[in-house]
Design a protein around this motif. Structure first.
Motif, PDB file in Angstrom:
ATOM      1  N   ASN A 265       0.830  -1.216   0.000  1.00 30.69           N
ATOM      2  CA  ASN A 265       0.000   0.000   0.000  1.00 30.69           C
ATOM      3  C   ASN A 265       0.860   1.260   0.000  1.00 30.69           C
ATOM      4  O   ASN A 265       0.538   2.253  -0.648  1.00 30.69           O
ATOM      5  N   LEU A 266       1.976   1.207   0.730  1.00 32.14           N
ATOM      6  CA  LEU A 266       2.831   2.400   0.807  1.00 32.14           C
ATOM      7  C   LEU A 266       3.634   2.617  -0.478  1.00 32.14           C
ATOM      8  O   LEU A 266       4.023   3.741  -0.786  1.00 32.14           O
ATOM      9  N   ARG A 267       3.873   1.536  -1.242  1.00 32.81           N
ATOM     10  CA  ARG A 267       4.654   1.674  -2.486  1.00 32.81           C
ATOM     11  C   ARG A 267       4.013   2.691  -3.433  1.00 32.81           C
ATOM     12  O   ARG A 267       4.704   3.497  -4.029  1.00 32.81           O
ATOM     13  N   SER A 268       2.671   2.654  -3.532  1.00 35.54           N
ATOM     14  CA  SER A 268       2.041   3.608  -4.458  1.00 35.54           C
ATOM     15  C   SER A 268       1.872   4.970  -3.808  1.00 35.54           C
ATOM     16  O   SER A 268       1.701   5.980  -4.480  1.00 35.54           O
ATOM     17  N   GLN A 269       1.925   5.002  -2.470  1.00 34.36           N
ATOM     18  CA  GLN A 269       1.771   6.291  -1.770  1.00 34.36           C
ATOM     19  C   GLN A 269       3.076   7.089  -1.786  1.00 34.36           C
ATOM     20  O   GLN A 269       3.065   8.307  -1.851  1.00 34.36           O
ATOM     21  N   PHE A 270       4.196   6.369  -1.709  1.00 32.00           N
ATOM     22  CA  PHE A 270       5.511   7.033  -1.701  1.00 32.00           C
ATOM     23  C   PHE A 270       6.356   6.456  -2.842  1.00 32.00           C
ATOM     24  O   PHE A 270       7.279   5.664  -2.608  1.00 32.00           O
ATOM     25  N   PRO A 271       6.061   6.870  -4.086  1.00 30.82           N
ATOM     26  CA  PRO A 271       6.749   6.258  -5.225  1.00 30.82           C
ATOM     27  C   PRO A 271       8.258   6.533  -5.235  1.00 30.82           C
ATOM     28  O   PRO A 271       9.017   5.786  -5.850  1.00 30.82           O
ATOM     29  N   GLY A 272       8.715   7.551  -4.517  1.00 36.23           N
ATOM     30  CA  GLY A 272      10.147   7.869  -4.500  1.00 36.23           C
ATOM     31  C   GLY A 272      10.941   6.994  -3.542  1.00 36.23           C
ATOM     32  O   GLY A 272      12.173   7.070  -3.501  1.00 36.23           O
ATOM     33  N   LYS A 273      10.257   6.177  -2.754  1.00 41.35           N
ATOM     34  CA  LYS A 273      10.975   5.375  -1.754  1.00 41.35           C
ATOM     35  C   LYS A 273      11.033   3.898  -2.158  1.00 41.35           C
ATOM     36  O   LYS A 273      10.125   3.398  -2.822  1.00 41.35           O
ATOM     37  N   ASN A 274      12.117   3.257  -1.722  1.00 40.53           N
ATOM     38  CA  ASN A 274      12.303   1.832  -2.006  1.00 40.53           C
ATOM     39  C   ASN A 274      11.961   1.036  -0.748  1.00 40.53           C
ATOM     40  O   ASN A 274      12.632   1.171   0.266  1.00 40.53           O
ATOM     41  N   PHE A 275      10.903   0.236  -0.822  1.00 36.99           N
ATOM     42  CA  PHE A 275      10.483  -0.554   0.356  1.00 36.99           C
ATOM     43  C   PHE A 275      11.107  -1.937   0.281  1.00 36.99           C
ATOM     44  O   PHE A 275      10.890  -2.678  -0.672  1.00 36.99           O
ATOM     45  N   ILE A 276      11.886  -2.251   1.318  1.00 38.49           N
ATOM     46  CA  ILE A 276      12.519  -3.568   1.378  1.00 38.49           C
ATOM     47  C   ILE A 276      11.634  -4.419   2.283  1.00 38.49           C
ATOM     48  O   ILE A 276      11.402  -4.060   3.436  1.00 38.49           O
ATOM     49  N   SER A 277      11.131  -5.512   1.722  1.00 40.02           N
ATOM     50  CA  SER A 277      10.207  -6.319   2.527  1.00 40.02           C
ATOM     51  C   SER A 277      10.857  -7.629   2.930  1.00 40.02           C
ATOM     52  O   SER A 277      11.268  -8.398   2.071  1.00 40.02           O
ATOM     53  N   THR A 278      10.968  -7.865   4.238  1.00 45.02           N
ATOM     54  CA  THR A 278      11.233  -9.218   4.688  1.00 45.02           C
ATOM     55  C   THR A 278       9.837  -9.707   5.066  1.00 45.02           C
ATOM     56  O   THR A 278       9.419  -9.653   6.195  1.00 45.02           O
ATOM     57  N   CYS A 279       9.111 -10.126   4.026  1.00 42.12           N
ATOM     58  CA  CYS A 279       7.661 -10.153   4.124  1.00 42.12           C
ATOM     59  C   CYS A 279       7.064 -11.336   4.886  1.00 42.12           C
ATOM     60  O   CYS A 279       7.343 -12.482   4.578  1.00 42.12           O
ATOM     61  N   HIS A 280       6.235 -11.042   5.864  1.00 39.66           N
ATOM     62  CA  HIS A 280       5.442 -12.080   6.533  1.00 39.66           C
ATOM     63  C   HIS A 280       3.974 -11.661   6.437  1.00 39.66           C
ATOM     64  O   HIS A 280       3.632 -10.502   6.675  1.00 39.66           O
ATOM     65  N   THR A 281       3.130 -12.629   6.092  1.00 42.37           N
ATOM     66  CA  THR A 281       1.720 -12.345   5.818  1.00 42.37           C
ATOM     67  C   THR A 281       0.830 -12.799   6.968  1.00 42.37           C
ATOM     68  O   THR A 281       1.061 -13.861   7.535  1.00 42.37           O
ATOM     69  N   CYS A 282      -0.199 -12.019   7.282  1.00 39.25           N
ATOM     70  CA  CYS A 282      -1.188 -12.445   8.279  1.00 39.25           C
ATOM     71  C   CYS A 282      -2.298 -13.218   7.542  1.00 39.25           C
ATOM     72  O   CYS A 282      -3.051 -12.625   6.760  1.00 39.25           O
ATOM     73  N   PRO A 283      -2.408 -14.527   7.786  1.00 39.94           N
ATOM     74  CA  PRO A 283      -3.417 -15.314   7.063  1.00 39.94           C
ATOM     75  C   PRO A 283      -4.839 -14.871   7.386  1.00 39.94           C
ATOM     76  O   PRO A 283      -5.752 -15.075   6.584  1.00 39.94           O
ATOM     77  N   HIS A 284      -5.025 -14.265   8.565  1.00 41.24           N
ATOM     78  CA  HIS A 284      -6.363 -13.799   8.951  1.00 41.24           C
ATOM     79  C   HIS A 284      -6.761 -12.572   8.134  1.00 41.24           C
ATOM     80  O   HIS A 284      -7.865 -12.497   7.594  1.00 41.24           O
ATOM     81  N   MET A 285      -5.862 -11.615   8.051  1.00 40.85           N
ATOM     82  CA  MET A 285      -6.150 -10.402   7.269  1.00 40.85           C
ATOM     83  C   MET A 285      -6.400 -10.769   5.803  1.00 40.85           C
ATOM     84  O   MET A 285      -7.248 -10.171   5.139  1.00 40.85           O
ATOM     85  N   LYS A 286      -5.661 -11.780   5.323  1.00 39.04           N
ATOM     86  CA  LYS A 286      -5.740 -12.138   3.897  1.00 39.04           C
ATOM     87  C   LYS A 286      -7.028 -12.881   3.539  1.00 39.04           C
ATOM     88  O   LYS A 286      -7.296 -13.161   2.378  1.00 39.04           O
ATOM     89  N   ARG A 287      -7.840 -13.209   4.551  1.00 40.13           N
ATOM     90  CA  ARG A 287      -9.142 -13.838   4.271  1.00 40.13           C
ATOM     91  C   ARG A 287     -10.116 -12.837   3.644  1.00 40.13           C
ATOM     92  O   ARG A 287     -11.134 -13.210   3.085  1.00 40.13           O
ATOM     93  N   ILE A 288      -9.811 -11.540   3.824  1.00 39.77           N
ATOM     94  CA  ILE A 288     -10.738 -10.520   3.319  1.00 39.77           C
ATOM     95  C   ILE A 288     -10.373 -10.197   1.868  1.00 39.77           C
ATOM     96  O   ILE A 288      -9.322  -9.600   1.599  1.00 39.77           O
ATOM     97  N   THR A 289     -11.243 -10.625   0.956  1.00 46.27           N
ATOM     98  CA  THR A 289     -10.973 -10.441  -0.475  1.00 46.27           C
ATOM     99  C   THR A 289     -12.115  -9.654  -1.126  1.00 46.27           C
ATOM    100  O   THR A 289     -13.216  -9.576  -0.568  1.00 46.27           O
TER     101      THR A 289
END
Ligand code: 13P
Ligand code: SF4
Length: 325
Positions: A265-289
């Protein structure tokens, strides 16, 4: 943050992180949700961990737990669709007993909320008579009903310091409790079983590796991480506080130590910044589609209901927090 829907703007934001054929498909569902939402007079709240299609495409307001609780308390809409996890929708219902509160998937839980119930809290109160109980909003209404005051990650220290006691029981997040203990003179009694299944995965080595690899780096962490991680960060705070810190920072590389979708979400909000993700996903949040959200508005399911007496008691602990800010 209030969002006003604009088809082209949403499309451009989604194209930052999604393939064009998926964006095209998503836009059709987004349009259907937008028109149904207006027809029903529903307000749609979206947590910062929603995927970009849900976050940018269908939300009227986006934010952290505290911000969304405030909006839920203030809205005039008859129907609130909460795109987040169940305890958030339940908090909205507790604050709005006469409104219809919907969640697109009632199985969207939370490892913290599952770690404690009202029996556990009653037992702790018996063990530490007279010690005030602060519970993080990441718990059920049943747990909230046995607490003195709630808090979120954005106001936890303020809430703890507001209490007229040298010792405070802080539940259920053991790591948030450790982070708070470092910022207050009060003795904190924590609940060791409570951990966020996403933030407990982060390690101090993640920070060290990124600092070695990237110059001009800002490390931003959520306080649901262990203090071994947050003490290496440049900033620790709630999801909206993290967003604010990134906005104020002149750094071009950002290591975001929180749930994956926040970075998207922040990537499109701050296009000048490089977001480095050591990404972990919340399976509960991801149920909302998107598809489940459309179904929810078409069928007015799944309605979130809270027992009247539990809601009354839980409301006083949430309202007490909202007064503190
Ligand atoms: P905040 O948005 O309040 O920081 O909460 C983070 C979280 O994990 C919610 O589930
Ligand atoms: Fe719960 Fe952690 Fe998921 Fe938030 S990110 S809903 S605290 S499990």
């Amino acid at each position: 943050m209030k969002l006003t829907y604009d088809h082209r703007e949403v499309q451009n934001r989604l194209l930052v992180t999604m393939p064009s054929h998926e964006v095209e498909e998503a836009m059709e569902t987004i349009e259907a949700i937008q028109s149904l939402k207006h027809k029903l007079g529903a307000v749609v709240l979206g947590h910062n961990y929603m995927t970009p299609d849900v976050y940018w495409g269908v939300s009227d307001f986006v934010g952290d737990s505290l911000g969304l609780s405030r909006l839920a308390a203030e809205t005039d809409a008859k129907i609130i669709l909460f795109n987040g996890v169940h305890f958030m929708a339940e908090t909205a219902k507790v604050l709005n007993p006469n409104k219809m509160v919907l969640i697109a998937d009632p199985e969207a839980g939370c490892s913290l909320a599952e770690s404690i119930n009202s029996d556990d809290i009653r037992a702790l109160k018996a063990q530490y008579p007279g010690v005030p109980v602060v519970t993080y909003v990441n718990c059920t209404a049943d747990a909230k009903s046995e607490t003195d005051i709630c808090c979120t990650s954005s106001n936890a220290v303020k809430v703890v310091n507001s209490l007229d006691s040298d010792t405070v029981i802080f539940l259920p997040d053991a790591y948030l409790a450790k982070n708070v203990a470092k910022m207050t003179n009060k003795k904190i009694i924590a609940w060791e079983k409570g951990k966020c299944m996403v933030h407990e995965l982060y390690r101090p080595e993640d920070v060290a590796a990124a600092r070695n690899q990237f110059a001009d780096l800002m490390v931003v962490a959520h306080p649901e991480c262990d203090t071994t991680v947050t003490e290496l960060a440049d900033f620790a705070g709630s999801t909206s506080q993290m967003e604010g810190a990134i906005e104020r920072s002149g750094k071009s590389n950002i290591l975001l130590i929180t749930e994956c979708s926040m970075g998207d979400n922040l990537r499109s909000q701050f296009p000048g910044k490089n977001f480095i993700s050591t990404c972990h996903t919340c399976p509960h949040m991801k149920r909302i589609t998107l598809d489940k959200i459309l179904h929810s508005l078409q069928t007015l399911t799944f309605e979130v209901l809270v027992d009247v007496e539990i809601a009354r008691k839980a409301r006083s602990s949430v309202e007490r927090m909202l007064k503190i800010g």
